[in-house]
Design a protein around this motif. Structure first.
Motif, PDB file in Angstrom:
ATOM      1  N   VAL A 220      60.209 -18.475   9.839  1.00 45.61           N
ATOM      2  CA  VAL A 220      60.957 -19.550  10.462  1.00 45.61           C
ATOM      3  C   VAL A 220      60.727 -20.796   9.608  1.00 45.61           C
ATOM      4  CG1 VAL A 220      61.222 -20.982  12.523  1.00 45.61           C
ATOM      5  CG2 VAL A 220      60.676 -18.546  12.767  1.00 45.61           C
ATOM      6  N   LEU A 221      61.797 -21.309   9.029  1.00 43.12           N
ATOM      7  CA  LEU A 221      61.684 -22.466   8.143  1.00 43.12           C
ATOM      8  C   LEU A 221      61.510 -23.762   8.943  1.00 43.12           C
ATOM      9  CD1 LEU A 221      62.945 -20.257   6.294  1.00 43.12           C
ATOM     10  CD2 LEU A 221      64.204 -22.068   5.197  1.00 43.12           C
ATOM     11  N   THR A 222      60.941 -24.747   8.310  1.00 42.36           N
ATOM     12  CA  THR A 222      60.863 -26.083   8.906  1.00 42.36           C
ATOM     13  C   THR A 222      62.178 -26.801   8.613  1.00 42.36           C
ATOM     14  OG1 THR A 222      60.008 -27.145   6.913  1.00 42.36           O
ATOM     15  CG2 THR A 222      58.367 -26.185   8.440  1.00 42.36           C
ATOM     16  N   GLN A 223      62.395 -27.923   9.289  1.00 46.72           N
ATOM     17  CA  GLN A 223      63.605 -28.710   9.036  1.00 46.72           C
ATOM     18  C   GLN A 223      63.659 -29.159   7.565  1.00 46.72           C
ATOM     19  OE1 GLN A 223      65.997 -29.218  11.582  1.00 46.72           O
ATOM     20  NE2 GLN A 223      67.229 -29.779   9.825  1.00 46.72           N
ATOM     21  N   ALA A 224      62.520 -29.550   7.011  1.00 49.17           N
ATOM     22  CA  ALA A 224      62.466 -29.970   5.603  1.00 49.17           C
ATOM     23  C   ALA A 224      62.804 -28.801   4.676  1.00 49.17           C
ATOM     24  CB  ALA A 224      61.085 -30.533   5.265  1.00 49.17           C
ATOM     25  N   GLU A 225      62.364 -27.601   5.019  1.00 47.94           N
ATOM     26  CA  GLU A 225      62.665 -26.427   4.189  1.00 47.94           C
ATOM     27  C   GLU A 225      64.142 -26.063   4.264  1.00 47.94           C
ATOM     28  OE1 GLU A 225      58.328 -24.169   4.215  1.00 47.94           O
ATOM     29  OE2 GLU A 225      59.714 -23.840   5.894  1.00 47.94           O
ATOM     30  N   ILE A 226      64.740 -26.218   5.447  1.00 48.09           N
ATOM     31  CA  ILE A 226      66.180 -25.965   5.574  1.00 48.09           C
ATOM     32  C   ILE A 226      66.941 -26.952   4.694  1.00 48.09           C
ATOM     33  CG2 ILE A 226      68.165 -26.000   7.144  1.00 48.09           C
ATOM     34  CD1 ILE A 226      66.138 -25.187   9.378  1.00 48.09           C
ATOM     35  N   LYS A 227      66.533 -28.196   4.732  1.00 48.76           N
ATOM     36  CA  LYS A 227      67.172 -29.219   3.906  1.00 48.76           C
ATOM     37  C   LYS A 227      67.039 -28.856   2.425  1.00 48.76           C
ATOM     38  CE  LYS A 227      67.357 -34.182   3.193  1.00 48.76           C
ATOM     39  NZ  LYS A 227      66.829 -35.499   3.563  1.00 48.76           N
ATOM     40  N   ARG A 228      65.884 -28.346   2.046  1.00 48.51           N
ATOM     41  CA  ARG A 228      65.646 -27.942   0.659  1.00 48.51           C
ATOM     42  C   ARG A 228      66.586 -26.804   0.240  1.00 48.51           C
ATOM     43  NH1 ARG A 228      59.723 -25.935  -1.066  1.00 48.51           N
ATOM     44  NH2 ARG A 228      60.358 -24.734  -2.888  1.00 48.51           N
TER      45      ARG A 228
ATOM     46  N   SER B 180      67.765 -13.206   5.900  1.00 53.97           N
ATOM     47  CA  SER B 180      68.981 -13.599   6.609  1.00 53.97           C
ATOM     48  C   SER B 180      68.710 -13.815   8.102  1.00 53.97           C
ATOM     49  CB  SER B 180      70.061 -12.532   6.433  1.00 53.97           C
ATOM     50  OG  SER B 180      69.630 -11.296   6.950  1.00 53.97           O
ATOM     51  N   HIS B 181      67.619 -13.305   8.602  1.00 56.48           N
ATOM     52  CA  HIS B 181      67.267 -13.456  10.016  1.00 56.48           C
ATOM     53  C   HIS B 181      66.440 -14.720  10.278  1.00 56.48           C
ATOM     54  CE1 HIS B 181      67.691 -11.387  13.811  1.00 56.48           C
ATOM     55  NE2 HIS B 181      66.433 -11.606  14.100  1.00 56.48           N
ATOM     56  N   SER B 182      66.009 -15.399   9.240  1.00 53.26           N
ATOM     57  CA  SER B 182      65.194 -16.606   9.401  1.00 53.26           C
ATOM     58  C   SER B 182      65.922 -17.691  10.188  1.00 53.26           C
ATOM     59  CB  SER B 182      64.772 -17.155   8.037  1.00 53.26           C
ATOM     60  OG  SER B 182      63.863 -16.288   7.420  1.00 53.26           O
ATOM     61  N   GLY B 183      67.191 -17.858   9.906  1.00 56.73           N
ATOM     62  CA  GLY B 183      67.963 -18.881  10.603  1.00 56.73           C
ATOM     63  C   GLY B 183      68.080 -18.595  12.082  1.00 56.73           C
TER      64      GLY B 183
END
Length: 168
Positions: free
Chosen positions: A6-14, A135-138
């Motif tokens: 599960v990514l952090t918001q900062a990682e999603i932005k990256r 692909s399931h991380s989101g």
């Protein structure tokens, strides 16, 4: 099998920033955002068409239905489109000028298979150093964020398209 990160918001932005520099930035950004901000499975993203997302005026809908044949549970479900996702869809629609066919188009212009799109996700995540993301991380991020915000388990179960609360 190990669960997807599960990514952090900062990682999603990256990841989204990285997508901007790829050969297919619009496609890649939309795929990532549909996963994270709508909680869609990779097969659901691959099957998604513009006519599901736009109304008769060509505007992005606030919510849409996934068709039963494209969901894991084989049951149609309602998907809500948040502000970030709506803005991304509108920008993509304006840039590409599409209002029909697949939202995420393959290089040949048709639908991706779920497996091929999962490979796109894997390459994107690996390119920014997230080898434990998939692909399931989101989808996992979407469900986790709903829980953090105090959404009831029953509502999360319905939004995720789960038949059993234990799955959620």
């Amino acid at each position: 099998m190990k669960q997807a990160r599960v990514l952090t918001q900062a990682e999603i932005k990256r990841v989204l920033t990285y997508c901007n520099g790829t050969k297919h930035p619009i496609r890649n950004r939309l795929a990532v955002m549909l996963s994270h901000y709508a909680g869609l499975r990779v097969g659901e993203i691959a099957a998604l068409t513009w006519d599901q997302l736009v109304d008769l005026n060509g505007d992005i809908k606030n919510q849409f239905y996934l068709e039963a044949q494209t969901t894991k549970s084989n049951e149609a479900r309602l998907v809500h489109v948040n502000i970030k996702l709506a803005a991304e869809l509108k920008a993509a629609q304006k840039m590409v000028g599409l209002q029909n066919g697949p939202v995420i188009r393959s290089q040949r212009g048709g639908h991706f298979s779920a497996n091929s799109l999962a490979q796109v996700f894997a390459r994107l995540y690996a390119s920014v150093g997230f080898t434990d993301a998939s692909s399931h991380s989101g989808r996992r991020w979407f469900i986790t964020e709903l829980a953090k915000k105090g959404v009831t388990s029953k509502a999360i179960m319905e939004l995720a398209g789960h038949k059993q609360l234990s799955t959620t």
